[in-house]
Design a protein around this motif. Sequence first.
Motif, PDB file in Angstrom:
ATOM      1  N   ASP A 121       0.838  -1.212   0.000  1.00 21.91           N
ATOM      2  CA  ASP A 121       0.000   0.000   0.000  1.00 21.91           C
ATOM      3  C   ASP A 121       0.868   1.256   0.000  1.00 21.91           C
ATOM      4  OD1 ASP A 121      -2.365  -1.376  -0.078  1.00 21.91           O
ATOM      5  OD2 ASP A 121      -2.750  -1.259   2.084  1.00 21.91           O
ATOM      6  N   LEU A 122       1.936   1.212   0.797  1.00 19.82           N
ATOM      7  CA  LEU A 122       2.837   2.360   0.894  1.00 19.82           C
ATOM      8  C   LEU A 122       3.513   2.635  -0.448  1.00 19.82           C
ATOM      9  CD1 LEU A 122       4.493   4.440   2.575  1.00 19.82           C
ATOM     10  CD2 LEU A 122       6.117   2.588   3.013  1.00 19.82           C
ATOM     11  N   LEU A 123       4.078   1.590  -1.057  1.00 16.24           N
ATOM     12  CA  LEU A 123       4.779   1.783  -2.328  1.00 16.24           C
ATOM     13  C   LEU A 123       3.834   2.237  -3.432  1.00 16.24           C
ATOM     14  CD1 LEU A 123       7.243  -1.255  -2.311  1.00 16.24           C
ATOM     15  CD2 LEU A 123       7.749   1.139  -1.792  1.00 16.24           C
ATOM     16  N   ASN A 124       2.625   1.723  -3.406  1.00 19.69           N
ATOM     17  CA  ASN A 124       1.625   2.158  -4.394  1.00 19.69           C
ATOM     18  C   ASN A 124       1.319   3.643  -4.222  1.00 19.69           C
ATOM     19  OD1 ASN A 124      -0.305   2.050  -6.433  1.00 19.69           O
ATOM     20  ND2 ASN A 124      -1.919   1.343  -5.066  1.00 19.69           N
ATOM     21  N   SER A 125       1.180   4.071  -2.975  1.00 19.18           N
ATOM     22  CA  SER A 125       0.878   5.481  -2.705  1.00 19.18           C
ATOM     23  C   SER A 125       2.041   6.385  -3.085  1.00 19.18           C
ATOM     24  CB  SER A 125       0.547   5.669  -1.220  1.00 19.18           C
ATOM     25  OG  SER A 125      -0.590   4.913  -0.847  1.00 19.18           O
ATOM     26  N   LEU A 126       3.264   5.876  -2.892  1.00 16.07           N
ATOM     27  CA  LEU A 126       4.451   6.687  -3.180  1.00 16.07           C
ATOM     28  C   LEU A 126       4.776   6.761  -4.662  1.00 16.07           C
ATOM     29  CD1 LEU A 126       6.851   5.553  -0.307  1.00 16.07           C
ATOM     30  CD2 LEU A 126       5.693   7.762  -0.522  1.00 16.07           C
ATOM     31  N   SER A 127       4.141   5.914  -5.463  1.00 18.40           N
ATOM     32  CA  SER A 127       4.447   5.887  -6.896  1.00 18.40           C
ATOM     33  C   SER A 127       4.293   7.255  -7.542  1.00 18.40           C
ATOM     34  CB  SER A 127       3.544   4.878  -7.610  1.00 18.40           C
ATOM     35  OG  SER A 127       3.842   3.554  -7.218  1.00 18.40           O
ATOM     36  N   ALA A 128       3.288   7.990  -7.116  1.00 15.16           N
ATOM     37  CA  ALA A 128       3.018   9.296  -7.718  1.00 15.16           C
ATOM     38  C   ALA A 128       4.142  10.289  -7.451  1.00 15.16           C
ATOM     39  CB  ALA A 128       1.701   9.854  -7.178  1.00 15.16           C
ATOM     40  N   PHE A 129       4.950  10.026  -6.401  1.00 16.27           N
ATOM     41  CA  PHE A 129       6.017  10.956  -6.032  1.00 16.27           C
ATOM     42  C   PHE A 129       7.374  10.519  -6.579  1.00 16.27           C
ATOM     43  CE2 PHE A 129       2.714  11.135  -2.796  1.00 16.27           C
ATOM     44  CZ  PHE A 129       2.418  12.494  -2.800  1.00 16.27           C
ATOM     45  N   ASP A 130       7.424   9.369  -7.269  1.00 18.40           N
ATOM     46  CA  ASP A 130       8.637   8.903  -7.938  1.00 18.40           C
ATOM     47  C   ASP A 130       9.814   8.822  -6.973  1.00 18.40           C
ATOM     48  OD1 ASP A 130      10.405   8.075  -9.878  1.00 18.40           O
ATOM     49  OD2 ASP A 130      10.648  10.051 -10.801  1.00 18.40           O
ATOM     50  N   ILE A 131       9.594   8.188  -5.808  1.00 24.90           N
ATOM     51  CA  ILE A 131      10.699   7.997  -4.856  1.00 24.90           C
ATOM     52  C   ILE A 131      10.731   6.539  -4.424  1.00 24.90           C
ATOM     53  CG2 ILE A 131      10.828  10.344  -3.955  1.00 24.90           C
ATOM     54  CD1 ILE A 131       9.103   9.438  -1.611  1.00 24.90           C
ATOM     55  N   GLY A 132      11.820   5.889  -4.695  1.00 26.46           N
ATOM     56  CA  GLY A 132      12.064   4.568  -4.143  1.00 26.46           C
ATOM     57  C   GLY A 132      11.234   3.447  -4.719  1.00 26.46           C
ATOM     58  N   GLN A 133      11.807   2.246  -4.607  1.00 27.82           N
ATOM     59  CA  GLN A 133      11.125   1.034  -5.031  1.00 27.82           C
ATOM     60  C   GLN A 133      11.029   0.042  -3.886  1.00 27.82           C
ATOM     61  OE1 GLN A 133      13.966  -0.090  -8.048  1.00 27.82           O
ATOM     62  NE2 GLN A 133      12.703   0.726  -9.683  1.00 27.82           N
ATOM     63  N   ALA A 134      11.409   0.471  -2.699  1.00 25.44           N
ATOM     64  CA  ALA A 134      11.476  -0.479  -1.593  1.00 25.44           C
ATOM     65  C   ALA A 134      11.162   0.213  -0.272  1.00 25.44           C
ATOM     66  CB  ALA A 134      12.851  -1.132  -1.526  1.00 25.44           C
ATOM     67  N   ALA A 135      10.701  -0.597   0.672  1.00 24.58           N
ATOM     68  CA  ALA A 135      10.448  -0.124   2.029  1.00 24.58           C
ATOM     69  C   ALA A 135      10.673  -1.291   2.982  1.00 24.58           C
ATOM     70  CB  ALA A 135       9.023   0.416   2.171  1.00 24.58           C
ATOM     71  N   ILE A 136      10.931  -0.964   4.234  1.00 28.88           N
ATOM     72  CA  ILE A 136      11.060  -1.969   5.284  1.00 28.88           C
ATOM     73  C   ILE A 136       9.970  -1.703   6.305  1.00 28.88           C
ATOM     74  CG2 ILE A 136      12.539  -2.906   7.100  1.00 28.88           C
ATOM     75  CD1 ILE A 136      14.946  -2.038   5.412  1.00 28.88           C
ATOM     76  N   VAL A 137       9.166  -2.729   6.552  1.00 29.39           N
ATOM     77  CA  VAL A 137       8.002  -2.590   7.424  1.00 29.39           C
ATOM     78  C   VAL A 137       7.997  -3.719   8.451  1.00 29.39           C
ATOM     79  CG1 VAL A 137       5.482  -2.442   7.537  1.00 29.39           C
ATOM     80  CG2 VAL A 137       6.691  -1.558   5.521  1.00 29.39           C
ATOM     81  N   ALA A 138       7.709  -3.386   9.699  1.00 31.01           N
ATOM     82  CA  ALA A 138       7.516  -4.375  10.760  1.00 31.01           C
ATOM     83  C   ALA A 138       6.082  -4.231  11.245  1.00 31.01           C
ATOM     84  CB  ALA A 138       8.498  -4.154  11.899  1.00 31.01           C
ATOM     85  N   ARG A 139       5.258  -5.263  10.982  1.00 27.41           N
ATOM     86  CA  ARG A 139       3.808  -5.189  11.229  1.00 27.41           C
ATOM     87  C   ARG A 139       3.253  -3.981  10.479  1.00 27.41           C
ATOM     88  NH1 ARG A 139       2.691  -6.860  17.568  1.00 27.41           N
ATOM     89  NH2 ARG A 139       3.694  -8.910  17.463  1.00 27.41           N
ATOM     90  N   GLU A 140       2.792  -2.947  11.206  1.00 26.61           N
ATOM     91  CA  GLU A 140       2.266  -1.752  10.536  1.00 26.61           C
ATOM     92  C   GLU A 140       3.216  -0.573  10.682  1.00 26.61           C
ATOM     93  OE1 GLU A 140      -1.618  -0.995  12.031  1.00 26.61           O
ATOM     94  OE2 GLU A 140      -2.519  -2.752  11.069  1.00 26.61           O
ATOM     95  N   HIS A 141       4.410  -0.830  11.180  1.00 35.25           N
ATOM     96  CA  HIS A 141       5.374   0.234  11.443  1.00 35.25           C
ATOM     97  C   HIS A 141       6.366   0.330  10.290  1.00 35.25           C
ATOM     98  CE1 HIS A 141       8.879   1.894  14.062  1.00 35.25           C
ATOM     99  NE2 HIS A 141       8.250   2.859  13.412  1.00 35.25           N
ATOM    100  N   VAL A 142       6.402   1.472   9.635  1.00 32.86           N
ATOM    101  CA  VAL A 142       7.341   1.690   8.540  1.00 32.86           C
ATOM    102  C   VAL A 142       8.694   2.081   9.131  1.00 32.86           C
ATOM    103  CG1 VAL A 142       7.869   3.033   6.477  1.00 32.86           C
ATOM    104  CG2 VAL A 142       5.494   2.416   6.989  1.00 32.86           C
ATOM    105  N   LEU A 143       9.702   1.227   8.906  1.00 31.72           N
ATOM    106  CA  LEU A 143      11.034   1.475   9.442  1.00 31.72           C
ATOM    107  C   LEU A 143      11.878   2.329   8.503  1.00 31.72           C
ATOM    108  CD1 LEU A 143      11.951  -2.070  10.837  1.00 31.72           C
ATOM    109  CD2 LEU A 143      10.924  -0.142  12.066  1.00 31.72           C
ATOM    110  N   ALA A 144      11.694   2.150   7.206  1.00 31.61           N
ATOM    111  CA  ALA A 144      12.514   2.899   6.251  1.00 31.61           C
ATOM    112  C   ALA A 144      11.875   2.865   4.871  1.00 31.61           C
ATOM    113  CB  ALA A 144      13.931   2.322   6.175  1.00 31.61           C
ATOM    114  N   ILE A 145      12.122   3.922   4.126  1.00 29.68           N
ATOM    115  CA  ILE A 145      11.708   4.013   2.719  1.00 29.68           C
ATOM    116  C   ILE A 145      12.964   4.260   1.899  1.00 29.68           C
ATOM    117  CG2 ILE A 145      10.374   5.316   1.014  1.00 29.68           C
ATOM    118  CD1 ILE A 145       8.446   6.063   3.298  1.00 29.68           C
TER     119      ILE A 145
END
Length: 288
Positions: A160-184
């Motif tokens: 969901d996060l990466l899909n939302s970020l697509s419009a901003f053209d930043i990154g292809q990866a994220a690190i998530v623990a449960r619902e906590h976003v650790l890094a983009i």
Amino acid sequence: MNPDGPIAILAGSGQLPIQLVKHLERVGRDYRILAFRGFAAPELRRQAHASADLLDLKTIMSVLDGWRPQAVSLVGAVRRPGFSALLGAYSLLRNRQEVMEVIARGDDQVLRGAVMLLEERGHRVVGAHELAPGLVAPSSLRGAREAGADDRQAIAVGLDLLNSLSAFDIGQAAIVAREHVLAIEGPEGTDRMLRRVRGMRQSWFGLRRSKEGGVLIKAAKRGQDLRVDMPTIGPKTVQEAARAGLSGIAVGAGSTLVLEQEETLATADRLGLFLVAVDLPWMEPPHE
């Protein structure tokens, strides 16, 4: 385009250009390598038929005109050039307002501009996935370990996060623990993002605390041109994920390259990480 010409590989950094060359050699396809100075690995530079600076468009186009390739493939990572360098490279081809608009839109738009420039000169641009489809992660890709309930939740949040970020053209990866976003992922790339999380999880004495879990989710952006900057992982990515204390890795099926797939899966199994390909809701499922 010359149907009898070689494949021209414009090579940046990383293992992808090396693996693509090995594939072309295995299948007996003719190729030529143009290595970008400061980016291409030493192994590839020794094989290269020509070298050029990233923004030396005159040399790059002259070399391609001489090779008359049947197709051109831009593979491997490159650092984003500075604003003044971009202006100098594009000044003969685009007006300044257009350049500023391209830069403002992000890295993907800059890469699309490179593709457009090559196509305007009559070259057919193809992706590594078209030349070596066996490198693409199928929907069936998975290691010996299974993702747990927390991991599946993290994958859903990450997608969901990466899909939302697509419009901003930043990154292809994220690190998530449960619902906590650790890094983009930012311009530093996936491996450095993983090291950043590893650093966050170290004690004052530099020792990593007990395994804390979390998932690396890596996938193509919505609307991304897969001919350039296609998401890629390999054994090194798995090793960095393990050092960061993650539980596993999820990649976009049909839109992520997995280098040395057998070794990558074996490394995940050995280090106790799950590795799974997932279908992306914003892309067509891959045909297997």
